[in-house]
Design a protein around this motif. Structure first.
Motif, PDB file in Angstrom:
ATOM      1  N   ALA A   7     -54.804   4.343 -51.524  1.00  0.00           N
ATOM      2  CA  ALA A   7     -56.075   5.035 -51.771  1.00  0.00           C
ATOM      3  C   ALA A   7     -56.351   6.030 -50.642  1.00  0.00           C
ATOM      4  CB  ALA A   7     -57.217   4.031 -51.891  1.00  0.00           C
ATOM      5  N   ASN A 146     -63.769   4.338 -53.803  1.00  0.00           N
ATOM      6  CA  ASN A 146     -62.605   4.301 -52.915  1.00  0.00           C
ATOM      7  C   ASN A 146     -62.623   3.055 -52.026  1.00  0.00           C
ATOM      8  OD1 ASN A 146     -64.860   6.050 -51.929  1.00  0.00           O
ATOM      9  ND2 ASN A 146     -63.804   5.772 -49.992  1.00  0.00           N
ATOM     10  N   GLN A 176     -60.448   8.893 -57.119  1.00  0.00           N
ATOM     11  CA  GLN A 176     -59.710   7.623 -57.248  1.00  0.00           C
ATOM     12  C   GLN A 176     -59.531   7.206 -58.716  1.00  0.00           C
ATOM     13  OE1 GLN A 176     -58.179   6.319 -54.774  1.00  0.00           O
ATOM     14  NE2 GLN A 176     -59.216   7.163 -52.977  1.00  0.00           N
ATOM     15  N   LYS A 199     -53.603  11.958 -53.549  1.00  0.00           N
ATOM     16  CA  LYS A 199     -53.771  10.553 -53.937  1.00  0.00           C
ATOM     17  C   LYS A 199     -52.837  10.188 -55.087  1.00  0.00           C
ATOM     18  CE  LYS A 199     -57.653  10.494 -51.417  1.00  0.00           C
ATOM     19  NZ  LYS A 199     -57.840   9.815 -50.158  1.00  0.00           N
ATOM     20  N   TYR A 287     -56.127  -0.705 -58.807  1.00  0.00           N
ATOM     21  CA  TYR A 287     -55.446   0.034 -57.736  1.00  0.00           C
ATOM     22  C   TYR A 287     -56.060  -0.244 -56.362  1.00  0.00           C
ATOM     23  CZ  TYR A 287     -52.905   2.776 -61.233  1.00  0.00           C
ATOM     24  OH  TYR A 287     -52.074   3.156 -62.252  1.00  0.00           O
ATOM     25  N   ILE A 288     -57.334  -0.704 -56.357  1.00  0.00           N
ATOM     26  CA  ILE A 288     -58.036  -0.884 -55.082  1.00  0.00           C
ATOM     27  C   ILE A 288     -58.630  -2.289 -55.016  1.00  0.00           C
ATOM     28  CG2 ILE A 288     -59.953  -0.067 -53.632  1.00  0.00           C
ATOM     29  CD1 ILE A 288     -59.507   2.714 -54.837  1.00  0.00           C
ATOM     30  N   SER A 316     -62.075   2.584 -46.358  1.00  0.00           N
ATOM     31  CA  SER A 316     -61.518   3.903 -46.595  1.00  0.00           C
ATOM     32  C   SER A 316     -61.157   4.542 -45.262  1.00  0.00           C
ATOM     33  CB  SER A 316     -62.514   4.777 -47.342  1.00  0.00           C
ATOM     34  OG  SER A 316     -63.525   5.160 -46.469  1.00  0.00           O
ATOM     35  N   SER A 345     -54.532  -1.154 -51.257  1.00  0.00           N
ATOM     36  CA  SER A 345     -54.508  -0.263 -52.424  1.00  0.00           C
ATOM     37  C   SER A 345     -53.083  -0.030 -52.897  1.00  0.00           C
ATOM     38  CB  SER A 345     -55.255   1.037 -52.151  1.00  0.00           C
ATOM     39  OG  SER A 345     -54.895   1.599 -50.925  1.00  0.00           O
TER      40      SER A 345
END
Ligand code: PLP
Length: 374
Positions: A7, A146, A176, A199, A287-288, A316, A345
């Motif tokens: 991320a 994020n 994101q 990204k 993904y996060i 982040s 991430s």
């Protein structure tokens, strides 16, 4: 090396890099030129815009290339800002490239309100309903967080806007979300949407802003009039073309989503009895992943994993150097849990083996750390 900080940024794919090199060397012409090879490059940029619009599922707008998503977010908000704006509404989850514009606008005397979050990281839709009124001119709410991967329901947000302030402009930071979850701008009904290349295995130094037809944006950078007079400066052609290639190289969004969900599941199942709190709900983007470990500092875990060449982050990249975490705090997560939080991430390019290995070492590292602290 196991890289689980996707991320923050991603490596450029081989295909994107090849295209980058082609436009940086052989096809280096300035797209503002009027001779054939320069015009061909200009046409290639136009095609890249079509690829982006197709990926965003929209026929009703324009793409403006910028140097970063930070610049695209600034262009979106300052580009439509008017001195007589009565109310601007952002969310408490916004990336600093939106949130800090809100603070700046407050300092300049504008009425800016920040919509609170639910404990799952999504915006509080009922609170949004309360905050929006006929005085609201501009709304900026991100698509996917994020920090936690929380997905905001843009259709619902647009419906609230239509009911409470139909004339307000709606900007969405989609950095994101883009190519990770299905994005359909015509269905969502947003006016401005930000995306970024680095990204998604594209290059750093290029991003884009979608601008709906008939929305007038003022430039914030003045010069030679490139990008329809909205964003002057010679186009970063190699990066734009590599961005296009990265998008074309994403593959099937649903399959990737399923695969990354599987990686996340394996990762979590391997942590089994570790004392942690999952700050990212099941309905979030896989993904996060934000986890808070009990009794340790997230920062220490990050550095201990770094010794094994496993890379995760404390939050982040932009907020990791600051104390506390504004977004987790807004989700009512306790200060102790915030101190113990890390962000993992994933990418479609991570393997099952990497994820198993990383979770195994994370577990060992956690217990070693707890032993040391005793
Ligand atoms: N918005 C979100 C949601 C992000 O995650 C990021 C980067 O972390 C940005 C904006 C800023 O992107 P850029 O690095 O392209 O300026």
């Amino acid at each position: 090396m196991i890289y689980l900080d996707n991320a923050a940024t991603t490596p450029m794919s081989k295909k994107a890099l090849d295209v980058y090199n082609l436009y940086a060397s052989e096809l280096f012409y300035n797209p503002s030129g009027i001779y054939d090879v320069a015009v061909a490059v200009k046409n290639d940029i136009e095609e890249a815009k079509e690829t982006i619009k197709h990926a965003l599922h929209t026929l009703n707008g324009n793409i403006i290339f910028t140097s970063s998503a930070t610049e695209a977010n600034n262009l979106a908000i300052f580009g439509c800002l008017k001195s007589n704006f009565k109310k601007i509404v952002l969310s408490k989850a916004e990336h600093p490239s939106v949130y800090n514009i809100g603070i700046e606008l407050q300092n300049r005397g504008f009425n800016v309100e920040f919509c609170p979050l639910q404990s799952n990281g999504q915006i509080d839709y009922e609170a949004l309903e309360e905050i929006l009124d006929e005085n609201t001119n501009l709304i900026s709410i991100m698509h996917v967080s994020n920090e936690t991967g929380a997905i905001n329901d843009l259709k619902k947000i647009n419906e609230i806007r239509k009911r409470k302030c139909p004339k307000a402009i709606l900007h969405v930071d989609g950095v994101q979300a883009f190519t990770k979850i299905k994005v359909n701008l015509d269905y969502f009904g947003v006016d401005l949407y930000t995306i970024s290349a680095h990204k998604i295995n594209g290059p750093k130094g290029v991003a884009a802003l979608f601008v709906k037809n008939n929305l007038f944006l003022k430039p914030i950078i003045f010069g030679g009039g490139q990008e329809q007079n909205i964003r002057s400066g010679t186009e970063n052609v190699p990066a734009i073309m590599a961005f296009k290639t990265a998008i074309q190289d994403v593959g099937d969004i649903d399959k990737n989503f399923e695969y990354v969900s599987f990686l996340k599941k394996i990762f979590l199942s391997n942590l089994n009895d570790l004392p942690y709190k999952n700050n990212s709900g099941d309905e979030n983007s896989p993904y996060i992943l934000s986890l808070s470990f009990k009794g340790v500092k997230g920062e220490t875990l990050v550095h201990m994993l770094e010794e094994h060449k496993i890379y995760i982050s404390t939050g982040s990249a932009c907020s990791s150097k600051k104390s506390g975490n504004r977004v987790l705090l807004s989700m009512n997560i306790s200060p102790n849990d915030i101190v113990g939080s890390v962000r993992i991430s994933f990418s479609k390019n991570n393997t099952e083996h990497e994820v198993i290995e990383a979770s195994k070492i994370l577990k060992e590292t956690y217990y070693n750390l707890i032993d040391k602290l005793r």
